[in-house]
Design a protein around this motif. Structure first.
Motif, mmCIF file in Angstrom:
data_model
loop_
_atom_site.group_PDB
_atom_site.id
_atom_site.type_symbol
_atom_site.label_atom_id
_atom_site.label_comp_id
_atom_site.label_asym_id
_atom_site.label_seq_id
_atom_site.Cartn_x
_atom_site.Cartn_y
_atom_site.Cartn_z
ATOM 1 N N ILE A 262 0.826 -1.210 0.000
ATOM 2 C CA ILE A 262 0.000 0.000 0.000
ATOM 3 C C ILE A 262 0.864 1.265 0.000
ATOM 4 O O ILE A 262 0.541 2.243 -0.666
ATOM 5 N N LYS A 263 1.987 1.216 0.700
ATOM 6 C CA LYS A 263 2.901 2.370 0.722
ATOM 7 C C LYS A 263 3.490 2.610 -0.668
ATOM 8 O O LYS A 263 3.574 3.760 -1.125
ATOM 9 N N VAL B 212 -1.401 7.225 2.052
ATOM 10 C CA VAL B 212 -1.829 5.867 2.385
ATOM 11 C C VAL B 212 -3.301 5.847 2.800
ATOM 12 O O VAL B 212 -4.060 4.985 2.348
ATOM 13 N N PRO B 213 -3.780 6.814 3.628
ATOM 14 C CA PRO B 213 -5.209 6.812 3.965
ATOM 15 C C PRO B 213 -6.124 6.950 2.739
ATOM 16 O O PRO B 213 -7.211 6.368 2.703
ATOM 17 N N THR B 214 -5.692 7.695 1.741
ATOM 18 C CA THR B 214 -6.478 7.820 0.514
ATOM 19 C C THR B 214 -6.599 6.463 -0.177
ATOM 20 O O THR B 214 -7.681 6.078 -0.631
ATOM 21 N N ARG C 161 -13.922 1.462 -0.653
ATOM 22 C CA ARG C 161 -15.040 1.708 -1.590
ATOM 23 C C ARG C 161 -14.911 0.896 -2.879
ATOM 24 O O ARG C 161 -15.676 1.104 -3.812
ATOM 25 N N ASN C 162 -13.934 -0.019 -2.915
ATOM 26 C CA ASN C 162 -13.688 -0.863 -4.102
ATOM 27 C C ASN C 162 -13.494 -0.042 -5.369
ATOM 28 O O ASN C 162 -13.970 -0.415 -6.443
ATOM 29 N N LEU C 163 -12.786 1.058 -5.259
ATOM 30 C CA LEU C 163 -12.512 1.907 -6.414
ATOM 31 C C LEU C 163 -11.220 1.530 -7.116
ATOM 32 O O LEU C 163 -10.992 1.940 -8.253
ATOM 33 N N ILE C 164 -10.368 0.782 -6.448
ATOM 34 C CA ILE C 164 -9.051 0.444 -6.971
ATOM 35 C C ILE C 164 -8.867 -1.074 -6.852
ATOM 36 O O ILE C 164 -9.328 -1.677 -5.880
ATOM 37 N N PRO C 165 -8.240 -1.717 -7.848
ATOM 38 C CA PRO C 165 -8.031 -3.171 -7.753
ATOM 39 C C PRO C 165 -6.981 -3.513 -6.690
ATOM 40 O O PRO C 165 -5.924 -2.897 -6.640
ATOM 41 N N TYR C 166 -7.312 -4.465 -5.824
ATOM 42 C CA TYR C 166 -6.391 -4.844 -4.755
ATOM 43 C C TYR C 166 -6.599 -6.300 -4.365
ATOM 44 O O TYR C 166 -7.591 -6.923 -4.732
ATOM 45 N N LEU D 279 -2.762 -5.582 2.470
ATOM 46 C CA LEU D 279 -3.255 -5.240 1.143
ATOM 47 C C LEU D 279 -2.088 -5.265 0.164
ATOM 48 O O LEU D 279 -0.996 -4.783 0.469
ATOM 49 N N TYR D 280 -2.346 -5.832 -1.006
ATOM 50 C CA TYR D 280 -1.346 -5.888 -2.067
ATOM 51 C C TYR D 280 -1.993 -5.428 -3.368
ATOM 52 O O TYR D 280 -3.210 -5.503 -3.550
ATOM 53 N N PHE D 281 -1.157 -4.985 -4.282
ATOM 54 C CA PHE D 281 -1.625 -4.444 -5.555
ATOM 55 C C PHE D 281 -0.689 -4.907 -6.660
ATOM 56 O O PHE D 281 0.530 -4.890 -6.481
#
Length: 100
Positions: free
Chosen positions: A35-36, A46-48, A55-60, A67-69
């Motif tokens: 996430i960092k 990071v809070p953003t 809100r499931n706006l970004i794939p993760y 959390l990983y991306f």
């Protein structure tokens, strides 16, 4: 004279090998980010990023409490918001009108 079916089978084998190479390359391209690292990459806090995931706006990916991306998915997500320039729109219109 060579058998046309053998020629076709050889070409199909070559195509299959190339497709497999592409698949391997795609798997190797999947760079995993924290996430960092995503926050730094997107120049956000990071809070953003946590808000986007909530809100499931970004794939993760969530594994346990982490959390990983995938970097390539983040890049694709960014491109979803891309607006075409006037030049790009004109090119697309001209291609459409010419039936290309």
């Amino acid at each position: 004279m060579e058998n046309p079916f053998e020629i076709i089978m050889n070409r199909l084998d070559e195509i299959e090998v190339l497709i497999n190479k592409i698949k391997v390359n795609e798997i190797e391209k999947k760079e995993l980010l924290t996430i960092k690292e995503v926050a730094d990459f997107l120049k956000l806090t990071v809070p953003t990023i946590y808000g986007y995931t909530h809100r499931n706006l970004i794939p993760y990916i969530k594994k346990g409490r982490k959390l990983y991306f995938y970097k390539n998915e983040i890049e694709e997500w960014l491109m979803e918001g891309k607006k075409s320039s006037t030049r790009e729109l004109n090119i697309r219109v001209n291609k459409y009108l010419m039936g290309i």
